[in-house]
Design a protein around this motif. Structure first.
Motif, PDB file in Angstrom:
ATOM      1  N   GLN A   1       3.737 -60.864 -40.593  1.00 26.79           N
ATOM      2  CA  GLN A   1       2.547 -60.424 -41.322  1.00 26.79           C
ATOM      3  C   GLN A   1       1.951 -61.545 -42.165  1.00 26.79           C
ATOM      4  O   GLN A   1       0.757 -61.552 -42.433  1.00 26.79           O
ATOM      5  N   SER A   2       2.771 -62.486 -42.596  1.00 24.39           N
ATOM      6  CA  SER A   2       2.269 -63.581 -43.427  1.00 24.39           C
ATOM      7  C   SER A   2       1.378 -64.534 -42.634  1.00 24.39           C
ATOM      8  O   SER A   2       0.630 -65.306 -43.214  1.00 24.39           O
TER       9      SER A   2
ATOM     10  N   ILE B   1      -0.979 -63.485 -40.407  1.00 21.55           N
ATOM     11  CA  ILE B   1      -2.243 -62.835 -40.056  1.00 21.55           C
ATOM     12  C   ILE B   1      -3.457 -63.541 -40.659  1.00 21.55           C
ATOM     13  O   ILE B   1      -4.435 -63.782 -39.944  1.00 21.55           O
TER      14      ILE B   1
ATOM     15  N   THR C   1      -8.661 -57.211 -42.465  1.00 24.59           N
ATOM     16  CA  THR C   1      -7.500 -58.004 -42.889  1.00 24.59           C
ATOM     17  C   THR C   1      -7.385 -58.026 -44.406  1.00 24.59           C
ATOM     18  O   THR C   1      -6.290 -57.863 -44.963  1.00 24.59           O
TER      19      THR C   1
END
Length: 145
Positions: A49-50, A52, A90
């Motif tokens: 996830q970091s 994205i 996002t």
């Protein structure tokens, strides 16, 4: 944007195209600076996830730069719009997950607990920078009919 700015026939059209160009240039700077800041802060961790924000920033930069020189090609315009909406999403999801992770345990949505989580170790408002860039990009390409 730049070709439209150069060929503007009257002061009103020139002003509009100038504002659009400045907004896109600000977006372009954001697409470079925010990922650079994340890289300097070691946001690139083991969790997928970091990554994205970095994956959104690449097409964001490419299509913003492209639209600066060619906004009339339909597929470029649509790719830019889709990328800006992806940036908005996002940012919103990033802010939500930063907030939830800041609770570090049981989630309590009472005002005081939520405000404490907003000021936690993961900056909630920082994720909204991507929402800001997406909205700025969408506003710069909007055409009133």
């Amino acid at each position: 944007m730049i070709p439209a700015l150069r060929t503007a026939q009257d002061p009103t059209r020139f002003s509009l195209e100038f504002i659009r160009t400045v907004m896109l240039l600000l977006c372009l700077v954001g697409w470079v600076m925010y990922p650079l800041e994340l890289l300097l802060l070691d946001h690139w961790t083991e969790a997928w996830q970091s990554r994205i924000p970095f994956f959104v920033a690449v097409p964001g930069f490419v299509f913003t730069l492209w639209v600066l020189f060619d906004r009339k090609t339909p597929w470029v315009r649509w790719a830019f719009i889709v990328t800006m909406w992806a940036s908005v999403l996002t940012g919103i999801l990033g802010a939500y997950f930063h907030l939830v992770w800041n609770f570090e345990g049981e989630i309590a949505w009472e005002f005081e607990a939520a405000m404490e989580a907003m000021a936690g170790s993961r900056p909630v408002l920082a994720a909204l920078a991507f929402t800001h860039m997406g909205v700025t990009g969408l506003l710069s390409i909007y055409r009133a009919r």
